[in-house]
Design an enzyme around this catalytic site. Structure first.
Site, PDB file in Angstrom:
ATOM      1  N   ASP A  40       0.739  -1.331   0.029  1.00 53.73           N
ATOM      2  CA  ASP A  40      -0.025   0.174  -0.014  1.00 53.73           C
ATOM      3  C   ASP A  40       1.022   1.448   0.322  1.00 53.73           C
ATOM      4  OD1 ASP A  40      -2.262  -1.538   0.259  1.00 53.73           O
ATOM      5  OD2 ASP A  40      -1.659  -2.120   2.189  1.00 53.73           O
ATOM      6  N   HIS A  73      -4.517  -3.348   6.449  1.00 53.44           N
ATOM      7  CA  HIS A  73      -4.617  -3.726   5.599  1.00 53.44           C
ATOM      8  C   HIS A  73      -5.780  -3.978   4.229  1.00 53.44           C
ATOM      9  CE1 HIS A  73      -2.966  -5.185   1.380  1.00 53.44           C
ATOM     10  NE2 HIS A  73      -3.795  -6.484   1.830  1.00 53.44           N
TER      11      HIS A  73
HETATM   12  P1  NAX Z   1      -1.885 -18.235  -3.938  1.00 56.66           P
HETATM   13  O1  NAX Z   1      -3.605 -18.909  -3.724  1.00 56.66           O
HETATM   14  O2  NAX Z   1      -1.266 -17.918  -5.925  1.00 56.66           O
HETATM   15  O3  NAX Z   1      -1.338 -18.940  -2.964  1.00 56.66           O
HETATM   16  C1  NAX Z   1      -1.462 -19.302  -2.084  1.00 56.66           C
HETATM   17  C2  NAX Z   1      -1.063 -20.899  -1.613  1.00 56.66           C
HETATM   18  O4  NAX Z   1      -0.545 -20.634   0.136  1.00 56.66           O
HETATM   19  C3  NAX Z   1      -1.038 -21.578  -2.010  1.00 56.66           C
HETATM   20  O5  NAX Z   1      -0.008 -22.054  -2.808  1.00 56.66           O
HETATM   21  C4  NAX Z   1      -2.061 -22.359  -1.114  1.00 56.66           C
HETATM   22  O6  NAX Z   1      -1.735 -23.731  -1.535  1.00 56.66           O
HETATM   23  C5  NAX Z   1      -0.991 -22.332   0.262  1.00 56.66           C
HETATM   24  N1  NAX Z   1      -1.280 -22.472   1.493  1.00 56.66           N
HETATM   25  C6  NAX Z   1      -2.697 -22.322   2.148  1.00 56.66           C
HETATM   26  N2  NAX Z   1      -2.626 -23.013   3.274  1.00 56.66           N
HETATM   27  C7  NAX Z   1      -1.827 -23.278   3.509  1.00 56.66           C
HETATM   28  C8  NAX Z   1      -1.159 -23.482   5.102  1.00 56.66           C
HETATM   29  N3  NAX Z   1      -2.061 -23.849   5.985  1.00 56.66           N
HETATM   30  N4  NAX Z   1       0.422 -23.848   4.772  1.00 56.66           N
HETATM   31  C9  NAX Z   1       1.496 -23.655   4.219  1.00 56.66           C
HETATM   32  N5  NAX Z   1       0.632 -22.835   2.620  1.00 56.66           N
HETATM   33  C10 NAX Z   1      -0.941 -23.011   2.761  1.00 56.66           C
HETATM   34  O7  NAX Z   1      -2.194 -16.706  -3.024  1.00 56.66           O
HETATM   35  P2  NAX Z   1      -1.476 -15.776  -3.775  1.00 56.66           P
HETATM   36  O8  NAX Z   1      -2.073 -15.026  -4.707  1.00 56.66           O
HETATM   37  O9  NAX Z   1      -0.404 -15.955  -3.224  1.00 56.66           O
HETATM   38  O10 NAX Z   1      -1.767 -14.680  -2.034  1.00 56.66           O
HETATM   39  C11 NAX Z   1      -1.228 -15.256  -0.952  1.00 56.66           C
HETATM   40  C12 NAX Z   1      -2.024 -13.649   0.483  1.00 56.66           C
HETATM   41  O11 NAX Z   1      -1.489 -12.634  -0.144  1.00 56.66           O
HETATM   42  C13 NAX Z   1      -3.613 -14.147   0.098  1.00 56.66           C
HETATM   43  O12 NAX Z   1      -4.350 -14.672   1.047  1.00 56.66           O
HETATM   44  C14 NAX Z   1      -3.748 -12.276  -0.477  1.00 56.66           C
HETATM   45  O13 NAX Z   1      -4.483 -11.877  -0.112  1.00 56.66           O
HETATM   46  C15 NAX Z   1      -2.163 -11.788   0.166  1.00 56.66           C
HETATM   47  N6  NAX Z   1      -2.433 -10.741  -0.258  1.00 56.66           N
HETATM   48  C16 NAX Z   1      -1.841 -10.092   0.914  1.00 56.66           C
HETATM   49  C17 NAX Z   1      -1.376  -8.417   0.410  1.00 56.66           C
HETATM   50  C18 NAX Z   1      -0.585  -7.246   0.893  1.00 56.66           C
HETATM   51  O14 NAX Z   1      -0.201  -6.596   0.924  1.00 56.66           O
HETATM   52  N7  NAX Z   1      -1.155  -7.966   2.799  1.00 56.66           N
HETATM   53  C19 NAX Z   1      -1.348  -8.059  -1.203  1.00 56.66           C
HETATM   54  C20 NAX Z   1      -1.226  -9.028  -2.023  1.00 56.66           C
HETATM   55  C21 NAX Z   1      -1.856 -10.475  -1.444  1.00 56.66           C
HETATM   56  O15 NAX Z   1      -3.011  -9.935  -1.962  1.00 56.66           O
END
Ligand code: NAX
Length: 328
Positions: free
Chosen positions: A159, A187
Site C-alpha cells: 500500500d 491492510h
Molecule cells: P495463492 O492462492 O496463489 O497462493 C497461496 C498458497 O498458500 C497456495 O499455494 C496454498 O496451497 C498455500 N497455503 C494455503 N494454506 C496453507 C498453509 N496452511 N500452509 C502453507 N501454505 C498454505 O495466493 P497468492 O496470490 O500467493 O496470495 C497469498 C496471500 O497474500 C493471500 O492471502 C492474499 O490475499 C495475500 N495478499 C496480501 C497482500 C498484502 O499487501 N498484505 C497483497 C497481495 C495479496 O493479495
C-alpha cells in the site's frame, strides 16, 4: 563466509511465492553478502508444485542459496527460522462470511504461531502477507508467548509503495524524491494513506500537490482499491508487486530506514496515536539494528483522525471476532 540465514516461506507454491522465492534466493531480501537457506511450507496437495519451484531455484545456480527444504508440517518448517514470511492463507470464497474467513485463517495462523514459538531462532522476525494480514498476525503472535510481540508484523508496504507511485505521478517527481509516506491502520479498503506528513523536497506533499479534491476523491480510493483494480486488469491478484513489497519490508526492517525518512509497517500498538494497545496496525516506523520504532509526536488533524479511527475500529472488530471464536 557467513552462516546462512534461514528463511521460511509459507504458501510457497502460490503466485506470490513464485515471485518471491527467486528474489530471496538472489540476495535481495537480506543483502548481497548474506547466504540464505530456504524452508518452504505448503499444504500436502501443493508440495509437488513447490518441488517444481525448488527445481527452478536449483537451476538459477544462485551463489547465495545454500539449500531448499520443503515441508507440509509447520513445526518442521519453522525449525531454526530467522525470517518467517507467512504468505499462504485461506482466501475469501463466494458466500463466505467474515467469521468463516477468520475461522479458516485461525486454523492456519494458530498452529504456525505455535510452531514459531516452539522452534524458531531467538532472533526470528515474522512478516504476515496472507490476508486478513493484520489479524492473521495477531492470531499467530498470540500463540507465540515466548517470542517478543514486536517480532510479528503485517504487510502494508505494498500500500505504501502504491501511494508513492500515485503521488510521484501526480506531483511529477521521482519516487526517490518522496519521504515520510505513511499508511495507517488495516491492510484493507479502510487503510489511510497520509499525504500530510509525506514530504516532497522537505514540504508537505499535500501542500505541494495543493489539490484536496484529488487527495480525497482520487488518491485515497485509488491506493485503497488498487488490489481490486489489479484483479480487474490482470485477471489475477497482485503477485510480483506484493512479493517486491515483502522484500522491501524485511530489507528495511533488517537494514534500517534512511535518516530523515520512515516506512509503513503494521506492528503491535503500544497505544500510540490512540490505537488500542495490542492491535497490529500500520504506523509510520523507523528501523535500526533490526528493531522498529513507531514515529512519535506527529500532529493528526481532524481529517486524518477520522480516517485513522475508521480503520482502527475495523481492526478492533476483527480482534473481537477472533476473540469470540477463541482464536486468540
Ligand atoms: P495463492 O492462492 O496463489 O497462493 C497461496 C498458497 O498458500 C497456495 O499455494 C496454498 O496451497 C498455500 N497455503 C494455503 N494454506 C496453507 C498453509 N496452511 N500452509 C502453507 N501454505 C498454505 O495466493 P497468492 O496470490 O500467493 O496470495 C497469498 C496471500 O497474500 C493471500 O492471502 C492474499 O490475499 C495475500 N495478499 C496480501 C497482500 C498484502 O499487501 N498484505 C497483497 C497481495 C495479496 O493479495
Amino acid at each position: 563466509t557467513r552462516t546462512p540465514v534461514t528463511v521460511t516461506v509459507t504458501g510457497a507454491a502460490g503466485q506470490i511465492g513464485y515471485a518471491l522465492l527467486f528474489r530471496v534466493a538472489s540476495g535481495q531480501l537480506l543483502g548481497p553478502d548474506v547466504p540464505v537457506r530456504l524452508r518452504l511450507l505448503e499444504i500436502p496437495q501443493a508440495v509437488k508444485a513447490a518441488e517444481g519451484t525448488a527445481m527452478e531455484l536449483d537451476d538459477c545456480a544462485f551463489p547465495l542459496l545454500s539449500g531448499v527444504d520443503i515441508f507440509d508440517d509447520a513445526t518442521k518448517a519453522f525449525e531454526g527460522t530467522n525470517v518467517a514470511l507467512l504468505v499462504g492463507a485461506r482466501p475469501r470464497t463466494k458466500g463466505m462470511e467474515r467469521g468463516d474467513l477468520l475461522e479458516a485463517n485461525g486454523g492456519i495462523f494458530k498452529p504456525q504461531g505455535e510452531a514459531i514459538n516452539a522452534g524458531a531462532a531467538d532472533d526470528v522476525k515474522v512478516l504476515v502477507v496472507g490476508n486478513p494480514a493484520n489479524t492473521n498476525a495477531l492470531i499467530a503472535q498470540s500463540h507465540a508467548p515466548d517470542v517478543p510481540a514486536g517480532r510479528f508484523t503485517a504487510m502494508t508496504r505494498l500500500d505504501h509503495n502504491r501511494a508513492l507511485a500515485q503521488l510521484s505521478r501526480k506531483a511529477g517527481v521521482a519516487v526517490s524524491d518522496i519521504r515520510k509516506m505513511t499508511i495507517w491502520g488495516n491492510h484493507s479498503a479502510t487503510q489511510y494513506p497520509d499525504l500530510f506528513h509525506a514530504e516532497i523536497g522537505g514540504k508537505s506533499a499535500a501542500e505541494v500537490v495543493g489539490d484536496q479534491s484529488w487527495l480525497e476523491n482520487d488518491f485515497i480510493p485509488t491506493v485503497a482499491k488498487r488490489g481490486a483494480a489489479i484483479i480487474e486488469a490482470r485477471g489475477a491478484s497482485s503477485a510480483a508487486s506484493a512479493a517486491s513489497a515483502a522484500v522491501d519490508h524485511v530489507h528495511t526492517w533488517v537494514n534500517g530506514t534512511a535518516d530523515g525518512d520512515w516506512t509503513s509497517m503494521a506492528v503491535v500498538s503500544d497505544g500510540s496515536y490512540g490505537v488500542p494497545e495490542g492491535l497490529i496496525s500500520s504506523f509510520p516506523v523507523t528501523t535500526k539494528d533490526g528493531e522498529w520504532e513507531i514515529v512519535q509526536g506527529l500532529e493528526i488533524d481532524a481529517f486524518s483522525r477520522a480516517r485513522i479511527d475508521a480503520s482502527v475500529n475495523e481492526l478492533a472488530e476483527e480482534r473481537d471476532a477472533v476473540r469470540k471464536l477463541g482464536l486468540i
